[in-house]
Design a protein around this motif. Structure first.
Motif, PDB file in Angstrom:
ATOM      1  N   GLU A   3      21.973  34.157 -19.320  1.00 27.43           N
ATOM      2  CA  GLU A   3      21.727  33.037 -18.419  1.00 27.43           C
ATOM      3  C   GLU A   3      20.653  33.414 -17.401  1.00 27.43           C
ATOM      4  OE1 GLU A   3      22.952  30.113 -18.580  1.00 27.43           O
ATOM      5  OE2 GLU A   3      24.661  30.302 -19.942  1.00 27.43           O
ATOM      6  N   SER A   5      19.018  32.661 -13.550  1.00 28.06           N
ATOM      7  CA  SER A   5      19.600  32.339 -12.252  1.00 28.06           C
ATOM      8  C   SER A   5      18.735  31.329 -11.505  1.00 28.06           C
ATOM      9  CB  SER A   5      19.761  33.608 -11.407  1.00 28.06           C
ATOM     10  OG  SER A   5      18.509  34.243 -11.225  1.00 28.06           O
ATOM     11  N   GLU A   8      19.111  26.319  -5.740  1.00 29.10           N
ATOM     12  CA  GLU A   8      18.687  24.919  -5.654  1.00 29.10           C
ATOM     13  C   GLU A   8      18.829  24.430  -4.220  1.00 29.10           C
ATOM     14  OE1 GLU A   8      19.504  20.554  -7.748  1.00 29.10           O
ATOM     15  OE2 GLU A   8      20.723  22.294  -8.306  1.00 29.10           O
ATOM     16  N   SER A  17      21.011  19.821 -10.987  1.00 25.25           N
ATOM     17  CA  SER A  17      21.925  20.939 -11.249  1.00 25.25           C
ATOM     18  C   SER A  17      22.431  20.903 -12.684  1.00 25.25           C
ATOM     19  CB  SER A  17      23.119  20.893 -10.286  1.00 25.25           C
ATOM     20  OG  SER A  17      22.707  20.821  -8.943  1.00 25.25           O
ATOM     21  N   LEU A  18      22.886  19.734 -13.118  1.00 25.56           N
ATOM     22  CA  LEU A  18      23.409  19.595 -14.469  1.00 25.56           C
ATOM     23  C   LEU A  18      22.320  19.837 -15.506  1.00 25.56           C
ATOM     24  CD1 LEU A  18      25.513  18.885 -16.578  1.00 25.56           C
ATOM     25  CD2 LEU A  18      25.073  16.448 -16.126  1.00 25.56           C
ATOM     26  N   HIS A  21      21.563  23.488 -15.694  1.00 25.57           N
ATOM     27  CA  HIS A  21      22.666  24.203 -16.353  1.00 25.57           C
ATOM     28  C   HIS A  21      22.548  24.059 -17.871  1.00 25.57           C
ATOM     29  CE1 HIS A  21      26.740  25.759 -17.057  1.00 25.57           C
ATOM     30  NE2 HIS A  21      26.843  24.788 -17.941  1.00 25.57           N
ATOM     31  N   GLN A  26      22.180  29.357 -14.331  1.00 27.26           N
ATOM     32  CA  GLN A  26      23.424  29.449 -13.574  1.00 27.26           C
ATOM     33  C   GLN A  26      23.084  29.476 -12.089  1.00 27.26           C
ATOM     34  OE1 GLN A  26      26.061  28.812 -15.928  1.00 27.26           O
ATOM     35  NE2 GLN A  26      27.139  30.498 -14.965  1.00 27.26           N
ATOM     36  N   HIS A  27      23.836  28.732 -11.285  1.00 28.62           N
ATOM     37  CA  HIS A  27      23.553  28.650  -9.856  1.00 28.62           C
ATOM     38  C   HIS A  27      24.073  29.871  -9.106  1.00 28.62           C
ATOM     39  CE1 HIS A  27      22.492  24.478 -10.617  1.00 28.62           C
ATOM     40  NE2 HIS A  27      22.062  24.395  -9.370  1.00 28.62           N
ATOM     41  N   LEU A  45      30.627  21.893 -10.432  1.00 25.76           N
ATOM     42  CA  LEU A  45      30.262  23.286 -10.693  1.00 25.76           C
ATOM     43  C   LEU A  45      31.483  24.139 -10.992  1.00 25.76           C
ATOM     44  CD1 LEU A  45      27.357  24.257  -8.250  1.00 25.76           C
ATOM     45  CD2 LEU A  45      27.255  23.843 -10.702  1.00 25.76           C
ATOM     46  N   LEU A  48      31.543  23.897 -14.584  1.00 24.38           N
ATOM     47  CA  LEU A  48      30.405  24.513 -15.265  1.00 24.38           C
ATOM     48  C   LEU A  48      30.364  26.029 -15.075  1.00 24.38           C
ATOM     49  CD1 LEU A  48      27.562  21.952 -14.387  1.00 24.38           C
ATOM     50  CD2 LEU A  48      28.864  22.133 -16.512  1.00 24.38           C
ATOM     51  N   GLN A  49      30.820  26.521 -13.919  1.00 22.20           N
ATOM     52  CA  GLN A  49      30.808  27.955 -13.626  1.00 22.20           C
ATOM     53  C   GLN A  49      32.199  28.389 -13.171  1.00 22.20           C
ATOM     54  OE1 GLN A  49      26.204  27.712 -11.977  1.00 22.20           O
ATOM     55  NE2 GLN A  49      27.513  29.265 -11.098  1.00 22.20           N
ATOM     56  N   ARG A 320      16.647  18.698 -17.391  1.00 25.26           N
ATOM     57  CA  ARG A 320      16.906  19.582 -18.527  1.00 25.26           C
ATOM     58  C   ARG A 320      15.618  19.868 -19.305  1.00 25.26           C
ATOM     59  NH1 ARG A 320      21.370  18.569 -23.364  1.00 25.26           N
ATOM     60  NH2 ARG A 320      21.066  20.561 -24.435  1.00 25.26           N
TER      61      ARG A 320
END
Length: 432
Positions: A3, A5, A8, A17-18, A21, A26-27, A45, A48-49, A320
């Motif tokens: 991933e 980094s 944001e 963000s989406l 991802h 990854q945030h 999130l 997602l994380q 994206r």
């Protein structure tokens, strides 16, 4: 693949963000001023994380407040991304640019200099592409160059990336030199989605009479106008100003507010001549939260807040697409055929004034530009530059000459007026 980094800023409810991802990022941090939007981001999130401390990743407050975060603490992340505030550049406002205390574009460039990420992604409204901001765009590119980046601007339309609306956005990508030859803007999709394709099932889900549904499906066989999220200063939730409402009328859709649910069997054209109103869920799909990768996003808050979060977002499929292009460049996976041209000059008058050692008259500027502009046009361009830069005038031999001074934009200066404005805002927040 490992991933990548991302940090944001001005993250909103997570459209970018989406998208990032799904592009493989990854945030490590997301900063947002609006508490409800930040709550939305935290909720999602966590899914997602799941292995990360999301309460520490999502921070609420002014992104330029050093008590919220310090860019130096996040050195060498792969990507700095953000959708900095739009009002300074929006044609719906006064287009104050650097004079608007909400302008954070130049500050974001300086934050990149402090963080030294491999890449930067910033997006804003189409108005930033106007001639009014040619000097501003040039200053951004030139400052990135001074920091060791090559920066590219482009105007992307959401409809070209799987979103059922126009939504043109100015997008800036800046890269370290070793990644430049691997970057290309994402390719456009050959066929645009239509409104009926993304919300037809929702609008007919509550027993709406078939005669009305079939009429709506016929009228909604087109791309939507740009969704306008609005602000807390301007009323409740509707689908935009007068011009946008007229465009929605062509889709037989009532843009004067939002519905709580889809039209039911008792809905009739006599009471609703403009057509049905959309729900927040429908608007979210039109904004790009549509399909298996996107439609599980939960929006916190009441209806108007949820609509504003949706309407102000960077459409996830566009984020994206751009994110995948950046990720490909950072991984050096392939060299695209169409590498953007980084050397475009957005404002040659600005460039001449900036690079010249000493004052220049309008006549001299005209000659140096090869007579591509008249003297009157040169003077007019300098007057536009004054809105974002200090331009000093000197009189020599009865002729006026010009020297380009500092950029007025907020870049973190301790004496900038933005500090006083936001100090007042914080005081009001504590009192309330």
């Amino acid at each position: 693949m490992t991933e990548l980094s991302v940090v944001e800023i001005c993250a909103g409810a997570g459209g970018q963000s989406l998208g990032l991802h799904l592009a493989g990022f990854q945030h490590r941090l997301a900063v947002e001023l609006d508490r409800t939007a930040a709550a939305t981001l935290k909720t999602n999130l966590r899914r997602l994380q799941p292995d990360d401390n999301v309460d520490d990743i999502v921070r609420v407050g002014d992104v330029a407040d050093e008590e919220v975060w310090k860019p130096e603490d996040f050195r060498n992340v792969d990507l700095l991304a953000g959708g900095v505030p739009c009002p300074p550049f929006s044609v719906a406002g006064k287009q104050l640019g650097s004079a608007d205390e909400r302008d954070l574009f130049a500050w974001a460039v300086e934050a990149a200099g402090r963080m030294e990420p491999k890449a930067v992604l910033l997006e804003n409204v189409r108005g930033l592409n106007d001639a009014r901001f040619a000097g501003y765009r040039q200053a951004v590119i030139d400052r990135f160059a001074a920091l060791g980046y090559t920066a590219f601007w482009d105007l992307l339309e959401a409809k070209d990336y799987g979103v059922a609306q126009l939504r043109p956005r100015m997008v800036l990508v800046a890269l370290r030199p070793e990644y430049v030859e691997y970057f290309g803007w994402p390719k456009k999709q050959p066929k645009a989605r239509k409104v009926k394709d993304v919300i037809g099932d929702l609008i007919g889900s509550n027993g709406w009479r078939d005669e009305y549904l079939q009429r709506w499906l016929k009228e909604a066989d087109r791309i939507a106008p740009t969704i306008v999220g609005g602000s807390k200063k301007h009323g409740g939730a509707d689908l935009g100003p007068t011009r946008a409402k007229r465009a929605w009328q062509e889709l037989w859709t009532d843009a004067h507010g939002l519905a709580n649910e889809a039209p039911g069997p008792d809905w009739n054209e006599v009471d609703h001549p403009r057509g049905p109103k959309l729900t927040v869920e429908m608007v979210a799909r039109i904004q790009g939260w549509y399909g298996p990768d996107y439609d599980h996003w939960v929006f916190e808050g009441l209806k108007t807040s949820r609509y504003r979060q949706v309407g102000n977002a960077f459409p996830p499929p566009v984020a994206r697409a751009v994110g995948e292009s950046i990720a490909s460049a950072l991984r050096k996976t392939n060299k695209p055929e169409d590498i953007p041209a980084p050397l475009k000059v957005h404002d040659e008058v600005y460039r001449l004034l900036r690079d010249h050692d000493g004052p220049l008259t309008a006549d001299r500027i005209q000659k140096l530009l090869g007579d591509s502009l008249s003297v009157e046009e040169v003077v007019a361009r300098i007057d536009v530059l004054r809105r974002d830069f200090i331009v000093e005038e000197q009189q020599r031999g009865g002729r006026k000459s010009y020297v380009l001074g500092d950029w007025k934009a907020f870049r973190g200066q301790e004496d900038h007026g933005r500090h006083a404005v936001f100090a007042q805002a914080r005081s009001r927040a504590k009192v309330s």
